[in-house]
Scaffold this motif. Structure first.
Motif, mmCIF file in Angstrom:
data_model
loop_
_atom_site.group_PDB
_atom_site.id
_atom_site.type_symbol
_atom_site.label_atom_id
_atom_site.label_comp_id
_atom_site.label_asym_id
_atom_site.label_seq_id
_atom_site.Cartn_x
_atom_site.Cartn_y
_atom_site.Cartn_z
ATOM 1 N N MET A 113 0.842 -1.324 -0.063
ATOM 2 C CA MET A 113 0.072 0.097 -0.022
ATOM 3 C C MET A 113 1.025 1.230 0.009
ATOM 4 O O MET A 113 0.614 2.073 -0.578
ATOM 5 C CB MET A 113 -0.967 0.164 1.143
ATOM 6 N N THR A 114 1.961 1.386 0.835
ATOM 7 C CA THR A 114 2.918 2.402 0.617
ATOM 8 C C THR A 114 3.641 2.598 -0.601
ATOM 9 O O THR A 114 3.584 3.768 -1.120
ATOM 10 C CB THR A 114 3.903 2.206 1.829
ATOM 11 N N LEU A 115 3.923 1.478 -1.220
ATOM 12 C CA LEU A 115 4.361 1.689 -2.732
ATOM 13 C C LEU A 115 3.193 2.189 -3.475
ATOM 14 O O LEU A 115 3.664 2.947 -4.338
ATOM 15 C CB LEU A 115 4.756 0.276 -3.026
ATOM 16 N N VAL A 116 2.192 1.735 -3.595
ATOM 17 C CA VAL A 116 1.118 2.269 -4.442
ATOM 18 C C VAL A 116 0.811 3.752 -4.126
ATOM 19 O O VAL A 116 0.518 4.626 -5.150
ATOM 20 C CB VAL A 116 -0.332 1.530 -4.147
ATOM 21 N N GLY A 117 0.971 4.083 -2.781
ATOM 22 C CA GLY A 117 0.514 5.563 -2.580
ATOM 23 C C GLY A 117 1.870 6.475 -2.925
ATOM 24 O O GLY A 117 1.553 7.720 -3.208
ATOM 25 N N ASN A 118 3.049 6.259 -2.839
ATOM 26 C CA ASN A 118 4.024 6.855 -2.930
ATOM 27 C C ASN A 118 4.740 6.994 -4.208
ATOM 28 O O ASN A 118 5.756 7.782 -4.417
ATOM 29 C CB ASN A 118 5.284 6.488 -1.976
ATOM 30 N N VAL A 119 4.678 5.886 -5.032
ATOM 31 C CA VAL A 119 5.161 5.723 -6.243
ATOM 32 C C VAL A 119 4.005 5.814 -7.389
ATOM 33 O O VAL A 119 3.224 4.803 -7.371
ATOM 34 C CB VAL A 119 6.091 4.511 -6.492
ATOM 35 N N GLN A 120 3.745 6.869 -7.792
ATOM 36 C CA GLN A 120 2.583 7.154 -8.983
ATOM 37 C C GLN A 120 3.028 6.231 -10.088
ATOM 38 O O GLN A 120 4.142 5.865 -10.351
ATOM 39 C CB GLN A 120 2.626 8.535 -9.253
ATOM 40 N N LEU A 121 1.865 5.953 -10.710
ATOM 41 C CA LEU A 121 1.438 4.794 -11.810
ATOM 42 C C LEU A 121 2.423 5.155 -12.900
ATOM 43 O O LEU A 121 3.344 4.340 -13.283
ATOM 44 C CB LEU A 121 0.143 4.699 -12.262
ATOM 45 N N GLY A 124 6.606 5.381 -11.771
ATOM 46 C CA GLY A 124 7.505 4.217 -11.696
ATOM 47 C C GLY A 124 6.320 2.878 -11.796
ATOM 48 O O GLY A 124 5.895 2.432 -10.825
ATOM 49 N N GLU A 125 5.911 2.836 -13.080
ATOM 50 C CA GLU A 125 4.861 1.743 -13.325
ATOM 51 C C GLU A 125 5.031 0.351 -12.717
ATOM 52 O O GLU A 125 4.265 -0.114 -12.199
ATOM 53 C CB GLU A 125 4.727 1.620 -14.840
ATOM 54 N N MET A 126 6.319 -0.131 -12.926
ATOM 55 C CA MET A 126 6.669 -1.303 -12.463
ATOM 56 C C MET A 126 6.661 -1.502 -10.851
ATOM 57 O O MET A 126 5.988 -2.570 -10.349
ATOM 58 C CB MET A 126 8.215 -1.721 -12.833
ATOM 59 N N ILE A 127 7.177 -0.647 -10.134
ATOM 60 C CA ILE A 127 7.033 -0.421 -8.539
ATOM 61 C C ILE A 127 5.416 -0.493 -8.398
ATOM 62 O O ILE A 127 5.157 -1.105 -7.414
ATOM 63 C CB ILE A 127 7.946 0.429 -8.129
ATOM 64 N N HIS A 128 4.971 0.498 -8.819
ATOM 65 C CA HIS A 128 3.357 0.893 -8.412
ATOM 66 C C HIS A 128 2.639 -0.497 -8.769
ATOM 67 O O HIS A 128 1.998 -0.989 -7.813
ATOM 68 C CB HIS A 128 2.908 1.783 -9.410
ATOM 69 N N ASN A 129 2.930 -1.054 -9.733
ATOM 70 C CA ASN A 129 2.015 -2.210 -10.157
ATOM 71 C C ASN A 129 2.503 -3.374 -9.266
ATOM 72 O O ASN A 129 1.662 -4.292 -8.706
ATOM 73 C CB ASN A 129 2.308 -2.893 -11.468
ATOM 74 N N PHE A 130 3.762 -3.586 -8.857
ATOM 75 C CA PHE A 130 4.360 -4.569 -7.940
ATOM 76 C C PHE A 130 3.213 -4.265 -6.588
ATOM 77 O O PHE A 130 2.952 -5.327 -5.754
ATOM 78 C CB PHE A 130 5.575 -4.534 -7.698
ATOM 79 N N GLY A 131 3.391 -3.035 -5.998
ATOM 80 C CA GLY A 131 2.862 -2.861 -4.942
ATOM 81 C C GLY A 131 1.106 -3.130 -4.988
ATOM 82 O O GLY A 131 0.635 -3.553 -3.928
#
Length: 248
Positions: A113-121, A124-131
């Motif tokens: 959830m923190t990755l989703v909130g702090n790394v916008q789609l 950083g699409e890969m990190i966001h999608n991993f989150g």
């Protein structure tokens, strides 16, 4: 004296405020012309509206600032609720690996959830999608395990009723998740976005149900003076463990 614990308010307040925060992000994004309203006929042409996925709604400022704050707070408080649930069940389960595994799974989901909130789609699409995968994947696993635990432990003989409700919510989450992925892959973005919002609301509703059991317990942090030496400290811990098994 109250017949129930005030801790019962934590799960539903968490669910309501998190939902309110997410919908605030949605309305800000719609008002700024960033995403198409849910239920509208979505067409992406010449820089027009994006589909109303949660991640896209929280991708552009000022909605992205609110989205980051909401997701960080939701991850933090959600982790606290999961820990309290673990403590509540610690002395009541014969299969402790289920209780521990459930806490570990949701702890990782909170990190997602923190990755989703702090790394916008779009940053950083890969990190966001991993989150996103961690949040929804392990979150769904947490819901199914907790539904089983609810029936298995049967706290205060309420396990069957609460368990049925949680199994229904877990089923709704899963039923919405599968077509969401399929529709997104086929390019039906409006329908996929609608299902994504439904999944998020079902998740929050699931967490709100923990009020059923939390109303029976009072959690507290025990602070002891260690000046009496190791023996005295061990004796104090033993006393606390014996008389207050549900304390944190």
């Amino acid at each position: 004296m109250l017949s129930f614990s005030l801790w019962a308010f934590l799960p539903p307040v968490y669910a309501v405020l998190t939902a309110a925060g997410l919908w605030t992000v949605y309305f800000v994004a719609v008002n700024d012309g960033r995403i198409a309203p849910l239920g509208s006929k979505y067409r992406r042409r010449n820089g027009s509206f994006y589909p109303p996925y949660i991640s896209i709604a929280g991708n552009f400022p000022p909605a992205s600032c609110i989205f980051s704050e909401i997701m960080n707070l939701a991850a933090f408080v959600g982790f606290i609720i999961a820990v309290l649930r673990y403590v509540q069940l610690r002395h009541k389960m014969d299969k402790q690996w289920l209780n521990v595994g459930s806490l570990v799974a949701f702890s990782i989901a909170c990190f997602g959830m923190t990755l989703v909130g702090n790394v916008q789609l779009y940053s950083g699409e890969m990190i966001h999608n991993f989150g996103t995968f961690l949040t929804f994947g392990l979150g769904t696993l947490f819901c199914w395990v907790q539904s089983y635990i609810t029936v298995r432990v049967n706290l205060k003989n309420e396990g069957r009723k609460a368990g049925i409700l949680r199994f229904l919510l877990s089923g709704c989450i899963t039923v919405c998740m599968i077509p969401h992925i399929a529709l997104m892959a086929q390019g039906f973005h409006m329908q996929a976005a609608q299902l994504q919002w439904a999944v998020a609301m079902f998740f929050l509703a699931f967490f709100g149900t923990f009020a059923i059991e939390f109303r029976h317990n009072r959690f507290s942090i025990v602070c002891t003076d260690n000046s009496g030496g190791p023996g005295s400290y061990a004796e104090t811990l033993s006393e606390v463990s014996r008389h207050q098994p549900d304390q944190l």
